[in-house]
Design a protein around this motif. Structure first.
Motif, PDB file in Angstrom:
ATOM      1  N   GLY A  14       0.899   5.598   8.884  1.00  0.00           N
ATOM      2  CA  GLY A  14       1.499   4.265   8.985  1.00  0.00           C
ATOM      3  C   GLY A  14       0.485   3.146   8.866  1.00  0.00           C
ATOM      4  N   ASP A  15      -0.795   3.436   9.090  1.00  0.00           N
ATOM      5  CA  ASP A  15      -1.815   2.396   9.012  1.00  0.00           C
ATOM      6  C   ASP A  15      -2.540   2.398   7.671  1.00  0.00           C
ATOM      7  OD1 ASP A  15      -1.358   1.337  11.543  1.00  0.00           O
ATOM      8  OD2 ASP A  15      -2.497   2.945  12.493  1.00  0.00           O
ATOM      9  N   THR A  16      -1.973   3.062   6.668  1.00  0.00           N
ATOM     10  CA  THR A  16      -2.604   3.074   5.336  1.00  0.00           C
ATOM     11  C   THR A  16      -2.623   1.656   4.779  1.00  0.00           C
ATOM     12  OG1 THR A  16      -1.631   5.242   4.970  1.00  0.00           O
ATOM     13  CG2 THR A  16      -2.439   4.087   3.027  1.00  0.00           C
ATOM     14  N   PRO A  17      -3.772   1.166   4.353  1.00  0.00           N
ATOM     15  CA  PRO A  17      -3.805  -0.177   3.771  1.00  0.00           C
ATOM     16  C   PRO A  17      -2.783  -0.296   2.635  1.00  0.00           C
ATOM     17  CG  PRO A  17      -6.024   0.652   4.090  1.00  0.00           C
ATOM     18  CD  PRO A  17      -5.097   1.785   4.410  1.00  0.00           C
ATOM     19  N   ALA A  18      -2.084  -1.443   2.600  1.00  0.00           N
ATOM     20  CA  ALA A  18      -0.973  -1.604   1.649  1.00  0.00           C
ATOM     21  C   ALA A  18      -1.434  -1.379   0.203  1.00  0.00           C
ATOM     22  CB  ALA A  18      -0.372  -2.987   1.809  1.00  0.00           C
ATOM     23  N   SER A  19      -2.672  -1.790  -0.096  1.00  0.00           N
ATOM     24  CA  SER A  19      -3.129  -1.728  -1.501  1.00  0.00           C
ATOM     25  C   SER A  19      -3.233  -0.281  -2.003  1.00  0.00           C
ATOM     26  CB  SER A  19      -4.474  -2.423  -1.636  1.00  0.00           C
ATOM     27  OG  SER A  19      -5.394  -1.804  -0.769  1.00  0.00           O
ATOM     28  N   VAL A  20      -3.466   0.683  -1.125  1.00  0.00           N
ATOM     29  CA  VAL A  20      -3.632   2.057  -1.619  1.00  0.00           C
ATOM     30  C   VAL A  20      -2.334   2.876  -1.569  1.00  0.00           C
ATOM     31  CG1 VAL A  20      -6.106   2.226  -1.131  1.00  0.00           C
ATOM     32  CG2 VAL A  20      -4.472   3.010   0.561  1.00  0.00           C
ATOM     33  N   GLN A  21      -1.295   2.310  -0.962  1.00  0.00           N
ATOM     34  CA  GLN A  21      -0.041   3.087  -0.877  1.00  0.00           C
ATOM     35  C   GLN A  21       0.514   3.454  -2.262  1.00  0.00           C
ATOM     36  OE1 GLN A  21       2.730   1.322   1.946  1.00  0.00           O
ATOM     37  NE2 GLN A  21       1.131   1.095   3.497  1.00  0.00           N
ATOM     38  N   PRO A  22       0.549   2.506  -3.238  1.00  0.00           N
ATOM     39  CA  PRO A  22       1.044   2.902  -4.568  1.00  0.00           C
ATOM     40  C   PRO A  22       0.135   3.944  -5.235  1.00  0.00           C
ATOM     41  CG  PRO A  22       0.865   0.508  -4.383  1.00  0.00           C
ATOM     42  CD  PRO A  22       0.254   1.075  -3.155  1.00  0.00           C
ATOM     43  N   MET A  23      -1.166   3.878  -4.941  1.00  0.00           N
ATOM     44  CA  MET A  23      -2.093   4.859  -5.542  1.00  0.00           C
ATOM     45  C   MET A  23      -1.805   6.259  -4.995  1.00  0.00           C
ATOM     46  SD  MET A  23      -5.657   2.759  -5.353  1.00  0.00           S
ATOM     47  CE  MET A  23      -5.708   1.002  -5.529  1.00  0.00           C
ATOM     48  N   ALA A  58      -9.723   2.405  -1.175  1.00  0.00           N
ATOM     49  CA  ALA A  58      -9.532   3.082  -2.461  1.00  0.00           C
ATOM     50  C   ALA A  58     -10.775   3.900  -2.802  1.00  0.00           C
ATOM     51  CB  ALA A  58      -9.230   2.063  -3.544  1.00  0.00           C
ATOM     52  N   ALA A  59     -11.972   3.310  -2.563  1.00  0.00           N
ATOM     53  CA  ALA A  59     -13.213   4.039  -2.872  1.00  0.00           C
ATOM     54  C   ALA A  59     -13.347   5.261  -1.959  1.00  0.00           C
ATOM     55  CB  ALA A  59     -14.415   3.117  -2.704  1.00  0.00           C
ATOM     56  N   ASP A  60     -12.972   5.095  -0.673  1.00  0.00           N
ATOM     57  CA  ASP A  60     -13.044   6.228   0.263  1.00  0.00           C
ATOM     58  C   ASP A  60     -12.157   7.375  -0.219  1.00  0.00           C
ATOM     59  OD1 ASP A  60     -14.813   5.147   2.054  1.00  0.00           O
ATOM     60  OD2 ASP A  60     -13.259   4.203   3.276  1.00  0.00           O
ATOM     61  N   LEU A  61     -10.957   7.030  -0.644  1.00  0.00           N
ATOM     62  CA  LEU A  61     -10.001   8.086  -0.988  1.00  0.00           C
ATOM     63  C   LEU A  61     -10.223   8.645  -2.393  1.00  0.00           C
ATOM     64  CD1 LEU A  61      -6.760   6.435   0.435  1.00  0.00           C
ATOM     65  CD2 LEU A  61      -7.748   8.589   1.208  1.00  0.00           C
ATOM     66  N   PHE A  62     -10.462   7.741  -3.342  1.00  0.00           N
ATOM     67  CA  PHE A  62     -10.460   8.192  -4.743  1.00  0.00           C
ATOM     68  C   PHE A  62     -11.857   8.250  -5.368  1.00  0.00           C
ATOM     69  CE2 PHE A  62      -6.450   5.885  -3.873  1.00  0.00           C
ATOM     70  CZ  PHE A  62      -5.635   7.006  -3.825  1.00  0.00           C
ATOM     71  N   GLY A  63     -12.885   7.739  -4.636  1.00  0.00           N
ATOM     72  CA  GLY A  63     -14.235   7.752  -5.188  1.00  0.00           C
ATOM     73  C   GLY A  63     -14.493   6.528  -6.053  1.00  0.00           C
ATOM     74  N   ALA A  64     -15.742   6.366  -6.457  1.00  0.00           N
ATOM     75  CA  ALA A  64     -16.111   5.195  -7.253  1.00  0.00           C
ATOM     76  C   ALA A  64     -17.297   5.553  -8.133  1.00  0.00           C
ATOM     77  CB  ALA A  64     -16.471   4.044  -6.322  1.00  0.00           C
ATOM     78  N   MET A  96      -6.266   7.065   8.602  1.00  0.00           N
ATOM     79  CA  MET A  96      -6.026   5.933   7.712  1.00  0.00           C
ATOM     80  C   MET A  96      -6.257   4.598   8.437  1.00  0.00           C
ATOM     81  SD  MET A  96      -5.414   7.666   5.095  1.00  0.00           S
ATOM     82  CE  MET A  96      -4.710   6.765   3.744  1.00  0.00           C
ATOM     83  N   ALA A  97      -6.140   4.596   9.771  1.00  0.00           N
ATOM     84  CA  ALA A  97      -6.341   3.357  10.516  1.00  0.00           C
ATOM     85  C   ALA A  97      -7.799   2.907  10.471  1.00  0.00           C
ATOM     86  CB  ALA A  97      -5.900   3.547  11.963  1.00  0.00           C
ATOM     87  N   THR A  98      -8.688   3.844  10.160  1.00  0.00           N
ATOM     88  CA  THR A  98     -10.109   3.473  10.179  1.00  0.00           C
ATOM     89  C   THR A  98     -10.601   3.043   8.791  1.00  0.00           C
ATOM     90  OG1 THR A  98     -10.821   5.726   9.710  1.00  0.00           O
ATOM     91  CG2 THR A  98     -10.571   5.146  12.031  1.00  0.00           C
ATOM     92  N   LEU A  99      -9.734   3.099   7.760  1.00  0.00           N
ATOM     93  CA  LEU A  99     -10.167   2.686   6.426  1.00  0.00           C
ATOM     94  C   LEU A  99     -10.039   1.165   6.317  1.00  0.00           C
ATOM     95  CD1 LEU A  99      -8.424   5.308   4.098  1.00  0.00           C
ATOM     96  CD2 LEU A  99     -10.709   5.381   5.080  1.00  0.00           C
ATOM     97  N   SER A 100     -11.071   0.530   5.756  1.00  0.00           N
ATOM     98  CA  SER A 100     -10.949  -0.923   5.595  1.00  0.00           C
ATOM     99  C   SER A 100     -10.167  -1.204   4.320  1.00  0.00           C
ATOM    100  CB  SER A 100     -12.338  -1.557   5.523  1.00  0.00           C
ATOM    101  OG  SER A 100     -12.926  -1.188   4.295  1.00  0.00           O
ATOM    102  N   GLU A 101      -9.445  -2.307   4.300  1.00  0.00           N
ATOM    103  CA  GLU A 101      -8.608  -2.675   3.155  1.00  0.00           C
ATOM    104  C   GLU A 101      -9.464  -2.673   1.879  1.00  0.00           C
ATOM    105  OE1 GLU A 101      -5.088  -3.890   3.636  1.00  0.00           O
ATOM    106  OE2 GLU A 101      -5.098  -3.534   1.478  1.00  0.00           O
TER     107      GLU A 101
END
Ligand SMILES: Nc1ncnc2c1ncn2[C@@H]1O[C@H](COP(=O)(O)OP(=O)(O)OP(=O)(O)O)[C@@H](O)[C@H]1O
Length: 593
Positions: free
Chosen positions: A325-334, A289-295, A280-285
């Motif tokens: 712990g390094d998950t970007p804040a915007s994707v935590q609720p997702m 979301a696109a990395d995890l959930f697709g687009a 998760m530390a390597t995902l950009s803010e």
């Protein structure tokens, strides 16, 4: 009654045990277990009913003492009998068993064998002929080496769980935690908890430690260890693997969280489906979301084609979220929504998608203290496994070291020739980078030895190996506080500014930690994002995507797919390298990551 080879048969033994200690000394039926035993030669099977954990110990202990028959206890996996925690209750106080584990022996097959000592006050006499050391399911053998005196070293357990060591009346060099011992020394319960390393005759190393889990065969070959911590971790993995629960793996960097996640997947009914791992530390803010959930196509600038997310890739299998712990804040609720409903919305899509991926996450951070999304954290805590540090399982160091030396293509004879003094230093060190650091240092030492050098540990580790406390009553020179590296490594390095760190410091820390970001960041006192900034600015470190394919191929070939060695050769963080290799369809060995 004897079998055809003349060995006394099971029924005799059963009667012997019964009449001596097992049934007679424990009248009360506290906990009923059945020991299934098999005679090694005539293969007769019999069930012996035991009432308490103490009886298990008594049973094995009797066999060791009497050496009457080499019975093999069979692990009864169905009712889990042998996973029972080993504690004795004394005046309402819970106390563990005293154990001795072979850390090093010129006969390298013997490394990891154990002796279960007294559960209450009592003495163990350690010499060439006693006690017998066991591996689950095998017969006990004495240490046997000629360098070990016939006169015994006495290990006496006292009523308050302190331990006294009385040196033997012999010329054998006896080392305790790396310093010579003569006379008697006293160790507190906590000293034993940290593992006391005994060096016998400069050849054999033992670890004196507490045992809280019964030794049992290892069902997870990638997760070595005979310590109670290792046994308990494997047991939790076994328990959770059969469920669909989310799992949170906690533990310092390099303790084996990644290996544990893979073991859970392998032992689960999902093992035929993919295990997808993401750091998760390597995902950009912006693109997390696109990395995890697709687009969908056109969902963001540059999205020229629809993109499958990691949740879709891991459908039916397992998604491993490393460095949670390094998950970007915007994707935590997702992520919380997926955990609760199994649904998510790909970027730009007009409808939800469903996933059956099981989530496993790992972190070395205190997520409560970091403002992490609390509901997500509570969901992830459905099943928590805390993977112990290496200094909490010192008795495993020899076993792990021997395994790593085998991985360096050393023969049994070459491993046996590894200098015992070096092994002693390694067993006395606290390893802030844990198993990964041990593996990297072992590899570099092998290279030095092969080049004809005489390595010492301090050349290879950042924090010098300060002498460990050798117990009360030691000479002044040896009576030091425990090594500074014993502190929680997260506290060890004070936070530093980027400008304070030179290019050489950065390369040194990355090298020491096998080009893993977390260990190097911890050593340098930086956050992971800050470390990434330094790496980007370093003139000698290229982005993984710019390394020519031929160079990657050559590195993989030269190091047999060992990612840590490739990362060191290519001067590239191993995580970035692993991702790039995956994109190119090249393979690195996950066990070495
Ligand atoms: N029980 C074990 N037996 C043998 N090797 C192990 C064991 N645990 C870990 N290792 C080895 O130690 C190294 C580090 O393990 P791993 O990557 O799983 O640690 P980690 O806790 O995930 O680290 P990080 O938090 O930095 O990602 C790997 O090379 C792995 O193969």
């Amino acid at each position: 009654m004897t079998c055809k080879l003349g060995v006394p048969c099971l029924n005799t033994c059963q009667r012997a045990c019964k009449s001596r200690r097992i049934y007679m000394s424990h009248g009360k039926m506290a906990q009923r277990c059945v020991a299934r035993l098999r005679h090694p030669t005539c293969q007769t099977r019999v069930s012996v009913r035991l009432f308490t954990c103490q009886q298990w110990i008594a049973l094995l202990y009797n066999w060791q003492l009497l050496n009457a028959v080499p019975w093999s206890p069979l692990v009864n996996d169905v009712d889990n009998t042998l996973t029972t925690q080993l504690f004795s209750q004394k005046n309402g106080i819970t106390s563990a068993l005293l154990g001795l584990t072979i850390l090093w022996h010129p006969d390298t097959e013997r490394i990891g064998e154990q002796f279960l000592g007294p559960a209450e006050e009592g003495a163990i006499e350690v010499c060439r002929y006693t006690p017998l050391f066991f591996r689950p399911g095998q017969d006990g053998i004495a240490l046997g080496h000629r360098a070990i005196a016939r006169a015994p070293l006495t290990v006496r357990r006292n009523a308050d769980d302190s331990v006294d060591l009385v040196a033997p009346d012999s010329r054998m060099a006896l080392e305790v935690n790396g310093a010579l011992l003569a006379g008697t020394r006293h160790f507190t319960r906590d000293d034993i908890g940290a593992g006391v390393v005994l060096g016998l005759g400069g050849q054999v190393l033992l670890c004196l430690h507490w045992m809280t889990s019964f030794p049992r065969p290892n069902l997870f070959p990638g997760l070595l260890g005979v310590s109670s911590g290792a046994i308990a971790t494997r047991e939790l993995i076994r328990q959770v693997a059969g469920t669909d629960l989310a799992v949170l793996l906690l533990g310092e960097t390099g303790t084996g969280k990644d290996v544990a996640a893979r073991a859970i997947h392998q032992a689960s009914k999902r093992s035929a489906n993919p295990l997808v791992a993401v750091n998760m530390a390597t995902l950009s803010e912006s693109l997390a979301a696109a990395d995890l959930f697709g687009a969908v196509k056109g969902a963001y600038t540059g999205a020229q084609a629809p993109r499958q997310g990691l949740f879709a890739e891991a459908d039916g299998g397992t998604l491993f979220l490393d460095e949670l712990g390094d998950t970007p804040a915007s994707v935590q609720p997702m992520l919380l929504r997926v955990l609760e409903t199994g649904c998510y919305r790909p970027l730009g899509a007009s409808a939800d998608a469903r996933t059956t991926a099981r989530l496993i996450a790992a972190t070395d951070q205190d997520l409560d203290a970091r403002g992490f999304n609390q509901p997500l954290l509570r969901r992830m805590e459905a099943f928590v496994i805390r993977v112990p540090t290496l200094r909490e399982r010192r008795e495993d160091i020899g076993l792990l070291l021997a395994h790593m030396l085998k991985g360096c293509d050393l023969s049994a004879a070459e491993i046996a020739a590894f200098p015992p003094a070096l092994v002693s230093e390694m067993c006395n060190y606290d390893w802030p980078g844990n198993i990964r650091q041990l593996a990297n240092v072992a590899r570099r030492m092998v290279m030095a030895l092969q080049a004809g050098e005489r390595p010492v540990l301090s050349q290879y580790v950042h924090a010098p190996a300060a002498p460990r406390s050798a117990g009360a009553g030691y000479a002044m020179s040896a009576e030091q506080p425990r090594s500074a590296s014993l502190k929680n490594p997260a506290d060890a390095a004070p936070r530093r500014k980027l400008a304070e760190i030179s290019n050489d410091d950065l390369l040194g820390a990355l090298e020491e930690h096998g080009w893993q970001i977390s260990g190097a960041a911890q050593q340098l006192g930086l956050s992971r994002p800050s470390l990434y900034k330094l790496i980007e600015a370093h003139p000698a470190i290229r982005p993984a995507a710019l390394i020519p394919r031929e160079e990657l191929d050559a590195a993989l070939r030269a190091h047999g797919g060992d990612l840590a060695l490739c990362a060191s050769r290519l001067k590239n963080p191993s995580e970035a390298l692993r991702r790039h290799l995956r994109v190119l369809g090249l393979d690195a060995s996950p066990a070495q990551v």
